[in-house]
Write a protein that holds these residues in place. Structure first.
Motif, PDB file in Angstrom:
ATOM      1  N   ILE A 206       0.853  -1.198   0.000  1.00 30.74           N
ATOM      2  CA  ILE A 206       0.000   0.000   0.000  1.00 30.74           C
ATOM      3  C   ILE A 206       0.881   1.238   0.000  1.00 30.74           C
ATOM      4  O   ILE A 206       1.758   1.385   0.857  1.00 30.74           O
ATOM      5  CB  ILE A 206      -0.909   0.031   1.246  1.00 30.74           C
ATOM      6  CG1 ILE A 206      -1.768  -1.217   1.328  1.00 30.74           C
ATOM      7  CG2 ILE A 206      -1.777   1.295   1.258  1.00 30.74           C
ATOM      8  CD1 ILE A 206      -2.456  -1.403   2.681  1.00 30.74           C
ATOM      9  N   ASP A 207       0.659   2.145  -0.957  1.00 29.51           N
ATOM     10  CA  ASP A 207       1.440   3.385  -0.962  1.00 29.51           C
ATOM     11  C   ASP A 207       0.585   4.622  -0.739  1.00 29.51           C
ATOM     12  O   ASP A 207       1.106   5.685  -0.429  1.00 29.51           O
ATOM     13  CB  ASP A 207       2.257   3.522  -2.255  1.00 29.51           C
ATOM     14  CG  ASP A 207       1.451   3.218  -3.493  1.00 29.51           C
ATOM     15  OD1 ASP A 207       0.461   3.919  -3.749  1.00 29.51           O
ATOM     16  OD2 ASP A 207       1.810   2.261  -4.210  1.00 29.51           O
ATOM     17  N   HIS A 208      -0.746   4.518  -0.925  1.00 36.22           N
ATOM     18  CA  HIS A 208      -1.647   5.632  -0.631  1.00 36.22           C
ATOM     19  C   HIS A 208      -2.977   5.088  -0.136  1.00 36.22           C
ATOM     20  O   HIS A 208      -3.369   3.965  -0.467  1.00 36.22           O
ATOM     21  CB  HIS A 208      -1.891   6.512  -1.871  1.00 36.22           C
ATOM     22  CG  HIS A 208      -0.670   7.244  -2.327  1.00 36.22           C
ATOM     23  ND1 HIS A 208       0.221   6.709  -3.229  1.00 36.22           N
ATOM     24  CD2 HIS A 208      -0.177   8.465  -1.990  1.00 36.22           C
ATOM     25  CE1 HIS A 208       1.209   7.557  -3.433  1.00 36.22           C
ATOM     26  NE2 HIS A 208       0.995   8.620  -2.697  1.00 36.22           N
ATOM     27  N   LEU A 236      -5.361  -6.242   7.148  1.00 31.75           N
ATOM     28  CA  LEU A 236      -4.504  -5.062   7.294  1.00 31.75           C
ATOM     29  C   LEU A 236      -3.749  -5.240   8.606  1.00 31.75           C
ATOM     30  O   LEU A 236      -4.182  -4.775   9.666  1.00 31.75           O
ATOM     31  CB  LEU A 236      -5.353  -3.776   7.321  1.00 31.75           C
ATOM     32  CG  LEU A 236      -6.211  -3.519   6.069  1.00 31.75           C
ATOM     33  CD1 LEU A 236      -7.140  -2.330   6.278  1.00 31.75           C
ATOM     34  CD2 LEU A 236      -5.327  -3.292   4.859  1.00 31.75           C
ATOM     35  N   PRO A 237      -2.621  -5.961   8.565  1.00 32.25           N
ATOM     36  CA  PRO A 237      -1.961  -6.357   9.814  1.00 32.25           C
ATOM     37  C   PRO A 237      -1.483  -5.186  10.656  1.00 32.25           C
ATOM     38  O   PRO A 237      -1.398  -5.283  11.877  1.00 32.25           O
ATOM     39  CB  PRO A 237      -0.787  -7.225   9.332  1.00 32.25           C
ATOM     40  CG  PRO A 237      -0.575  -6.846   7.907  1.00 32.25           C
ATOM     41  CD  PRO A 237      -1.911  -6.460   7.377  1.00 32.25           C
ATOM     42  N   GLY A 238      -1.165  -4.050   9.992  1.00 29.94           N
ATOM     43  CA  GLY A 238      -0.736  -2.875  10.757  1.00 29.94           C
ATOM     44  C   GLY A 238      -1.826  -2.311  11.638  1.00 29.94           C
ATOM     45  O   GLY A 238      -1.560  -1.639  12.635  1.00 29.94           O
ATOM     46  N   LEU A 239      -3.096  -2.588  11.262  1.00 33.65           N
ATOM     47  CA  LEU A 239      -4.241  -2.102  12.052  1.00 33.65           C
ATOM     48  C   LEU A 239      -4.863  -3.220  12.884  1.00 33.65           C
ATOM     49  O   LEU A 239      -5.769  -2.963  13.688  1.00 33.65           O
ATOM     50  CB  LEU A 239      -5.313  -1.516  11.120  1.00 33.65           C
ATOM     51  CG  LEU A 239      -4.890  -0.366  10.206  1.00 33.65           C
ATOM     52  CD1 LEU A 239      -6.091   0.140   9.413  1.00 33.65           C
ATOM     53  CD2 LEU A 239      -4.285   0.766  11.012  1.00 33.65           C
ATOM     54  N   ILE A 280       1.030  -2.743   4.272  1.00 33.44           N
ATOM     55  CA  ILE A 280       0.698  -3.903   3.455  1.00 33.44           C
ATOM     56  C   ILE A 280      -0.714  -4.381   3.768  1.00 33.44           C
ATOM     57  O   ILE A 280      -1.251  -4.153   4.860  1.00 33.44           O
ATOM     58  CB  ILE A 280       1.695  -5.066   3.671  1.00 33.44           C
ATOM     59  CG1 ILE A 280       1.696  -5.527   5.136  1.00 33.44           C
ATOM     60  CG2 ILE A 280       3.077  -4.697   3.204  1.00 33.44           C
ATOM     61  CD1 ILE A 280       2.493  -6.806   5.360  1.00 33.44           C
ATOM     62  N   ALA A 281      -1.305  -5.038   2.782  1.00 37.35           N
ATOM     63  CA  ALA A 281      -2.521  -5.827   2.962  1.00 37.35           C
ATOM     64  C   ALA A 281      -2.161  -7.225   2.486  1.00 37.35           C
ATOM     65  O   ALA A 281      -1.327  -7.392   1.588  1.00 37.35           O
ATOM     66  CB  ALA A 281      -3.669  -5.253   2.152  1.00 37.35           C
ATOM     67  N   CYS A 282      -2.788  -8.231   3.066  1.00 38.09           N
ATOM     68  CA  CYS A 282      -2.348  -9.594   2.726  1.00 38.09           C
ATOM     69  C   CYS A 282      -3.371 -10.631   3.138  1.00 38.09           C
ATOM     70  O   CYS A 282      -4.393 -10.317   3.777  1.00 38.09           O
ATOM     71  CB  CYS A 282      -1.014  -9.894   3.421  1.00 38.09           C
ATOM     72  SG  CYS A 282      -1.071  -9.782   5.230  1.00 38.09           S
ATOM     73  N   THR A 283      -3.081 -11.859   2.750  1.00 41.43           N
ATOM     74  CA  THR A 283      -3.828 -13.009   3.251  1.00 41.43           C
ATOM     75  C   THR A 283      -3.672 -13.070   4.765  1.00 41.43           C
ATOM     76  O   THR A 283      -2.590 -12.806   5.300  1.00 41.43           O
ATOM     77  CB  THR A 283      -3.276 -14.306   2.617  1.00 41.43           C
ATOM     78  OG1 THR A 283      -3.435 -14.221   1.199  1.00 41.43           O
ATOM     79  CG2 THR A 283      -3.995 -15.526   3.151  1.00 41.43           C
ATOM     80  N   VAL A 370       6.885  -8.107   9.234  1.00 41.36           N
ATOM     81  CA  VAL A 370       7.803  -8.776   8.307  1.00 41.36           C
ATOM     82  C   VAL A 370       7.070  -9.893   7.565  1.00 41.36           C
ATOM     83  O   VAL A 370       6.061 -10.416   8.033  1.00 41.36           O
ATOM     84  CB  VAL A 370       9.031  -9.362   9.031  1.00 41.36           C
ATOM     85  CG1 VAL A 370       9.823  -8.274   9.722  1.00 41.36           C
ATOM     86  CG2 VAL A 370       8.628 -10.452  10.027  1.00 41.36           C
ATOM     87  N   ILE A 371       7.625 -10.239   6.412  1.00 36.48           N
ATOM     88  CA  ILE A 371       7.161 -11.371   5.612  1.00 36.48           C
ATOM     89  C   ILE A 371       8.340 -12.311   5.445  1.00 36.48           C
ATOM     90  O   ILE A 371       9.465 -11.873   5.200  1.00 36.48           O
ATOM     91  CB  ILE A 371       6.685 -10.916   4.215  1.00 36.48           C
ATOM     92  CG1 ILE A 371       5.636  -9.816   4.327  1.00 36.48           C
ATOM     93  CG2 ILE A 371       6.161 -12.103   3.408  1.00 36.48           C
ATOM     94  CD1 ILE A 371       4.314 -10.252   4.887  1.00 36.48           C
ATOM     95  N   ASP A 372       8.119 -13.597   5.575  1.00 38.82           N
ATOM     96  CA  ASP A 372       9.205 -14.577   5.411  1.00 38.82           C
ATOM     97  C   ASP A 372       9.979 -14.331   4.116  1.00 38.82           C
ATOM     98  O   ASP A 372       9.382 -14.167   3.053  1.00 38.82           O
ATOM     99  CB  ASP A 372       8.642 -16.002   5.382  1.00 38.82           C
ATOM    100  CG  ASP A 372       8.154 -16.463   6.741  1.00 38.82           C
ATOM    101  OD1 ASP A 372       8.497 -15.813   7.744  1.00 38.82           O
ATOM    102  OD2 ASP A 372       7.427 -17.470   6.801  1.00 38.82           O
ATOM    103  N   GLY A 373      11.311 -14.307   4.221  1.00 41.34           N
ATOM    104  CA  GLY A 373      12.155 -14.227   3.032  1.00 41.34           C
ATOM    105  C   GLY A 373      12.237 -12.870   2.366  1.00 41.34           C
ATOM    106  O   GLY A 373      12.781 -12.756   1.263  1.00 41.34           O
ATOM    107  N   CYS A 374      11.743 -11.810   3.027  1.00 42.14           N
ATOM    108  CA  CYS A 374      11.761 -10.488   2.389  1.00 42.14           C
ATOM    109  C   CYS A 374      13.173  -9.886   2.415  1.00 42.14           C
ATOM    110  O   CYS A 374      14.027 -10.301   3.199  1.00 42.14           O
ATOM    111  CB  CYS A 374      10.783  -9.544   3.073  1.00 42.14           C
ATOM    112  SG  CYS A 374      11.170  -9.158   4.789  1.00 42.14           S
TER     113      CYS A 374
END
Length: 524
Positions: A206-208, A236-239, A280-283, A370-374
């Motif tokens: 997510i950038d905006h 939305l893991p940050g929230l 980020i947004a994700c599964t 974090v995401i694995d392997g980033c």
């Protein structure tokens, strides 16, 4: 049609935004410095996005005959030195870099830093030699040739030893004759079909973020992996929340699904957009908060400072940058995987020795998603932005991390990082033909159980084993399996009978002391 992401990087005022305008036809919500502060200050303050389409080049149609058009998404990254963390975040979503160089100035500090970011994040580069309209017309070709030669010389030792160099004027009204068509042709020739992780879990940068009254909240960004469709639920893991996807758009065109590589606007159920600047947004469950992490480590050769254990560096993971204290360690093993069962040697500084695998422990000042392997990038962003210093220090891949706030006893205690240690004592007296009493090797308060059965070397050449403690003052018995030499026995017997002229026999203990686990016995 498939989407191809092109990062536009370069020093401040090199003409990146003007170049994006010259190339683009369709502007997205965040394109061309719409930020009020950007207009006021005349510089790009945030990532800008725009796009144009080109006919699929023959080398693409040969392999993928169904592809007729390529959508090129331009990611306009800010060039100002203080905004480098934004550049690093933006660079992680691109397939090809346009490195914009002011023809009147050549490579500048942030040009070099952008080149370093390119080496870490991308394998494809085009140099855009901009502002050729500022050169005197009768000397233009000569000046361009001189600068091209300088650039080729400077790039010889980089990951891009011979990139295409295209002279243009992004701001001129004479674009038709000043390079833009040549640049479009070069971009078309350089387009490739990126390897996309379409089947992996969904991950979206997510950038905006903004609200549309009566509709919901829109997240704009790039699909990094996986796929998404309308009515999916994303986290939305940050929230710490999840939202349902109501609708989606790609450059003002409604779509019902999108896959890895696509530039996308996702409208979800309403929430306050001020809560997300980037992220980020994700599964569900894909991202985790890490309190510390282990990464592989490669030093950036242009960084002039030391990368030393216990120092603090700015760590960029995804779009987030935060401080972390580092610990350097290495091993001579070249395994492709990181194994906690291995033993690693502590290093005061990160070196570039090729015969070793190098690692860094990062202890974050606050938990980070974090995401694995980033990919992880370490910088010294507090260095003088006006100085001629590359501030990007190292990079690596995330190998392991701890989700536990109490990570020191639960995670670090399993990390076998050791320091080489030396202790020296002296033989006090002979106990038997195979045993000597040694003093000065340990202090009175030392827990001798950590040193039992370790080998020691006598200055007379024998190798012995620490057998047991002797008394309460830190003395130990050392047993020599093969027996002491006749000369050593004679020397010790003389010492016991002649207190005035003793010959000192030293005893040396070499061992590995574990840095993070004081409860583990020392080894050799």
């Amino acid at each position: 049609m498939f989407n191809f992401n092109i990062g536009v990087l370069g020093h401040v005022d090199s003409g990146k935004t003007s170049l994006s305008k010259a190339l683009s036809v369709i502007a997205s919500t965040a394109a061309f410095d719409k930020n009020p502060q950007s207009k006021e200050r005349g510089i790009t303050l945030d990532l800008g996005f725009s796009s144009f389409t080109v006919d699929a080049p023959e080398h693409i149609r040969t392999v993928q005959p169904d592809i007729k058009k390529i959508q090129c998404t331009l990611v306009d990254c800010p060039g100002h030195a203080s905004l480098i963390r934004t550049i690093i975040g933006g660079a992680q979503i691109i397939d090809l870099i346009l490195l914009v160089v002011d023809v009147t100035k050549g490579i500048q500090t942030q040009t070099a830093e952008c080149l370093v970011i390119g080496e870490i994040t991308c394998q494809h580069l085009i140099i855009v030699l901009n502002k050729i309209d500022l050169l005197e017309e009768n000397k233009r070709m000569t000046s361009i040739e001189k600068m091209t030669k300088k650039l080729k010389q400077a790039l010889k030792t980089t990951a891009f030893p011979d990139p295409p160099i295209v002279p243009v004027s992004a701001f001129s009204k004479e674009n038709e004759t000043l390079g833009i068509p040549d640049l479009l042709n070069t971009i078309s020739e350089s387009i490739f079909s990126p390897v996309r992780n379409v089947n992996g879990p969904f991950l979206f940068a997510i950038d905006h973020c903004f609200a549309i009254k009566g509709k919901g909240t829109v997240l704009t960004g790039t699909v990094l992996q996986g796929s998404i469709k309308v009515d999916d639920v994303i986290e939305l893991p940050g929230l710490g929340t999840s939202k349902k996807v109501k609708s989606m758009q790609m450059f003002k065109q409604s779509v019902t699904s999108a896959t890895s590589g696509d530039r996308l606007g996702i409208c979800v159920t309403q929430f306050d957009p001020k809560l997300i600047e980037r992220g980020i947004a994700c599964t569900s469950g894909l991202a985790s908060y890490a309190y510390c992490a282990v990464i592989s480590a490669k030093k950036i050769k242009y960084f002039k400072g030391e990368i030393s254990s216990k120092a603090k560096f700015h760590i960029t993971i995804g779009y987030e940058t935060l401080l972390a204290t580092i610990t350097c360690f290495s091993t001579s093993s070249h395994s492709n995987s990181f194994n906690f069962a291995d033993h690693f040697q502590y290093s005061a500084v990160l070196s570039g020795e090729e015969n070793y695998s190098h690692y860094l422990l990062l202890e974050f000042e606050k938990p980070v998603l974090v995401i694995d392997g980033c990919k992880v990038i370490g910088s010294k962003l507090d260095l003088d932005i006006l100085g001629n210093n590359c501030r990007i220090a190292f990079w690596g891949i995330l190998l392991s991390y701890s989700k536990d706030k109490d990570y020191k006893p639960k995670y670090l205690s399993n990390l076998n990082v050791y320091k080489h240690k030396t202790k020296t004592g002296t033989v006090e007296r002979l106990a038997s033909d195979n045993t000597v009493i040694v003093k000065g090797l340990f202090k009175k308060e030392t827990d001798l159980s950590y040193f039992m059965n370790l080998n020691v070397t006598l200055s007379t050449g024998e190798t012995g084993v620490i057998e047991s403690s002797f008394g309460q003052s830190g003395k130990v018995k050392v047993y020599v399996k093969d027996g002491l030499k006749e000369e050593t026995l004679s020397l010790l017997k003389r010492n016991s009978s002649n207190a005035c002229e003793k010959t000192v026999i030293t005893v040396t203990l070499l061992f590995k002391k574990f840095v993070f686990n004081n409860g583990v016995k020392n080894v050799q």
